[in-house]
Design an enzyme around this catalytic site. Sequence first.
Site, PDB file in Angstrom:
ATOM      1  N   SER A  21     -48.595  -1.873   8.003  1.00 17.90           N
ATOM      2  CA  SER A  21     -48.134  -0.879   8.976  1.00 17.90           C
ATOM      3  C   SER A  21     -46.826  -0.218   8.555  1.00 17.90           C
ATOM      4  CB  SER A  21     -47.989  -1.499  10.374  1.00 17.90           C
ATOM      5  OG  SER A  21     -49.215  -2.058  10.804  1.00 17.90           O
ATOM      6  N   ARG A  22     -46.531  -0.236   7.265  1.00 18.53           N
ATOM      7  CA  ARG A  22     -45.312   0.361   6.714  1.00 18.53           C
ATOM      8  C   ARG A  22     -44.031  -0.328   7.222  1.00 18.53           C
ATOM      9  NH1 ARG A  22     -48.778   1.833   3.894  1.00 18.53           N
ATOM     10  NH2 ARG A  22     -49.171   3.927   3.086  1.00 18.53           N
ATOM     11  N   LEU A  23     -44.174  -1.529   7.772  1.00 14.01           N
ATOM     12  CA  LEU A  23     -43.003  -2.296   8.209  1.00 14.01           C
ATOM     13  C   LEU A  23     -42.583  -3.219   7.065  1.00 14.01           C
ATOM     14  CD1 LEU A  23     -44.060  -3.109  11.888  1.00 14.01           C
ATOM     15  CD2 LEU A  23     -42.591  -1.257  11.041  1.00 14.01           C
TER      16      LEU A  23
END
Length: 217
Positions: free
Chosen positions: A189-191
């Site tokens: 999630s691009r975290l």
Amino acid sequence: MQNIADLRKSYERAELNEEASHADPMKQFEQWLHEAIAAKVPEPNAMTLASVGSNLRPSTRVVLIKGFDAQGIVWYTNYASRKGQEIAGNPFAALQFHWVELERVVRIEGVVEKVSDKESDDYFHSRPLDSRIGAWASPQSQVIGGRSVLVANAARYGAQFLLNPPRPPHWGGYRLKPDHWEFWQGRKSRLHDRLSYRLMNLPDKQEMLWIRERLAP
């Protein structure tokens, strides 16, 4: 052709947290480099070197790490090349390793200095003969009329030096002495996980200390 804006990948291989990382960034780098070598990623020793010229224009190129220790990261090149001239005018530079298969990036910033003549001599004489001749044959970063110039230069210096070319005076090693590191591990999630290390001077203790902090992705 697929729309490049639609190209996406979910990063889910690993994580990077404060508890499992080293307090010393050089030890963290050593661990990740060894893991990249063990994973047989293509050219795990390749790194992007960024320097800035007197006109304030940044430039990058890929070089190969040839050593590291508590003092910093070492590579070798032509002092008269564009990067060599830029480092001579501005010793601040940055390095980046990108191990795509492991979804990892390491960024390093600091001051660059030349290694000792002995270090440069020792490494130069450990290189294959063709590479040693090539250091003489290539006027790196200069405009040449064609590949034939390089071939002719290599033949001329090969005939001149035979099996024992000395280290050219314009060729040798550099060491980047880090004052900032960042370790990036891709996450879902691009975290992404980003751990930053910055060198802090503690006057009351008369020592330098690495401060580790988490950065937002």
